[in-house]
Design a protein around this motif. Structure first.
Motif, short mmCIF file in Angstrom:
data_model
loop_
_atom_site.label_atom_id
_atom_site.label_comp_id
_atom_site.label_asym_id
_atom_site.label_seq_id
_atom_site.Cartn_x
_atom_site.Cartn_y
_atom_site.Cartn_z
N UNK A 245 8.69 2.56 -3.93
CA UNK A 245 8.74 3.55 -2.87
C UNK A 245 7.54 4.50 -2.92
N UNK A 246 7.05 4.79 -4.11
CA UNK A 246 5.82 5.59 -4.24
C UNK A 246 4.65 4.89 -3.56
N UNK A 247 4.50 3.60 -3.84
CA UNK A 247 3.42 2.84 -3.21
C UNK A 247 3.65 2.71 -1.71
N UNK A 248 4.92 2.54 -1.29
CA UNK A 248 5.23 2.41 0.12
C UNK A 248 4.91 3.69 0.88
N UNK A 249 5.11 4.84 0.24
CA UNK A 249 4.80 6.13 0.86
C UNK A 249 3.34 6.18 1.29
N UNK A 250 2.44 5.77 0.40
CA UNK A 250 1.02 5.87 0.71
C UNK A 250 0.53 4.71 1.57
N UNK A 251 1.18 3.57 1.49
CA UNK A 251 0.87 2.50 2.44
C UNK A 251 1.18 2.96 3.86
N UNK A 252 2.34 3.62 4.02
CA UNK A 252 2.74 4.08 5.34
C UNK A 252 1.80 5.15 5.87
N UNK A 253 1.37 6.06 5.00
CA UNK A 253 0.41 7.09 5.43
C UNK A 253 -0.91 6.44 5.86
N UNK A 254 -1.34 5.44 5.12
CA UNK A 254 -2.56 4.73 5.48
C UNK A 254 -2.41 4.06 6.84
N UNK A 255 -1.26 3.44 7.08
CA UNK A 255 -0.99 2.83 8.39
C UNK A 255 -1.02 3.87 9.50
N UNK A 256 -0.45 5.06 9.21
CA UNK A 256 -0.44 6.13 10.22
C UNK A 256 -1.86 6.52 10.60
N UNK A 257 -2.73 6.73 9.60
CA UNK A 257 -4.10 7.15 9.90
C UNK A 257 -4.86 6.06 10.64
#
Length: 315
Positions: A245-257
């Motif tokens: 979930x930690x890695x998923x958090x930052x993957x999702x933020x990267x997708x958002x940007x």
């Protein structure tokens, strides 16, 4: 887009949508709190269970027969499961509610009253409280590259740039904000028909930020409503697989940007993550020496940031 798919609309004012994954006891407590503090008008509850292995679905069927239950055979993610519920919902207002919440008296009616009185509001979020009744951050300014760097370097302690100074806000009036957390997020059905469903490419995290951005872009406004108070225990599903979930958090933020700023914005955000990760690793030995009681916690955090660094080139 007609998300009711031709189903005749019942006299339902509020649809409460709950996505569950292995939070049996908390889900039961959440449902009990809704029935103990129901809204004044007609309402429905739709629970989407994402292939839980803890008997959550059986519990809902046996203890809460009036709840509409959707049982997934696999976990399609938070956004996709909420969309399943949205497509079944009949209410004029749809409330996304986490299963690890407790609804306080008048919390649901306060949100509905606000939306009734503010026709320009497309969405509204509750005041979220921790289990000790202290204030929980429940809304945020839009993420930008600068704000993310500021937040990850913990500079909000000096000046609140990456987060709102919510502890200083008056609690006797609503406040217009950029985004509210999906733990308790009320949206007009007509807004969803205009801007679309949640983006299912976000498996978990940032889906409500993206949704709020699209709601604002559609000409609607988003508010934090402190009269609506909900206890949110937070992270109960994600703690079961914390590193993923930690890695998923930052993957999702990267997708958002990447979605909202293009490839260059994505590259900048990866640079921010690199800087923040190296910053933490640089100061980890100092924290290790000064706070021996938290050494295990820091070791896990450093391991997570190392995994994030290793994964960045392939993202």
């Amino acid at each position: 887009m007609d998300i009711s798919k031709g189903i005749a609309r019942a006299e339902i004012n509020l649809s409460i949508l709950i996505v569950n994954w292995n939070t049996h006891d908390l889900l039961a407590q959440c449902l009990e709190s809704i029935y103990a503090n129901p809204p004044a008008g007609e309402f429905e509850i739709i629970v989407v269970d994402n292939a839980s292995a803890d008997g959550s679905a059986v519990m809902v069927r046996e203890r809460f027969p009036s709840v509409t239950l959707i049982e997934n055979q696999h976990n399609p993610g938070f956004a996709a499961a909420n969309n399943q519920a949205i497509e079944r919902a009949l209410g004029g207002y749809l409330l996304l509610l986490n299963p690890d919440t407790v609804v306080m008296p008048d919390a649901l009616d306060a949100l509905v009253r606000f939306m009734d009185n503010y026709p320009a509001a497309g969405a509204a979020g509750s005041m979220l409280l921790n289990s000790d009744s202290s204030l929980q951050l429940s809304c945020h300014p839009y993420p930008t590259i600068g704000r993310e760097l500021w937040r990850l370097l913990h500079l909000d302690y000096l000046y609140p740039l990456g987060a709102y100074p919510m502890e200083k806000w008056p609690t006797d009036r609503p406040r217009m904000v950029d985004t509210v957390r999906g733990a308790s997020l009320l949206v007009r059905k007509e807004v969803i028909e205009q801007v679309g469903l949640l983006d299912e490419t976000f498996f978990m995290y940032s889906e409500e930020v993206d949704w709020c951005a699209r709601i604002n872009d559609g000409g609607w406004r988003i508010y934090w409503v402190p009269d609506s108070r909900i206890v949110h225990f937070g992270g109960q599903s994600t703690r079961q697989i914390p590193t993923e979930m930690f890695l998923q958090l930052y993957r999702a933020k990267l997708m958002y940007f990447r979605k909202h700023g293009g490839p260059f914005s994505g590259h900048l955000y990866k640079t921010v993550l690199l800087i923040a990760s190296m910053f933490r690793m640089l100061f980890a030995p100092v924290a290790w020496l000064l706070m021996p009681d938290k050494r295990d916690e820091y070791a896990r955090t450093m391991a997570d940031y190392w995994r994030l660094l290793v994964s960045l080139p392939g993202q």
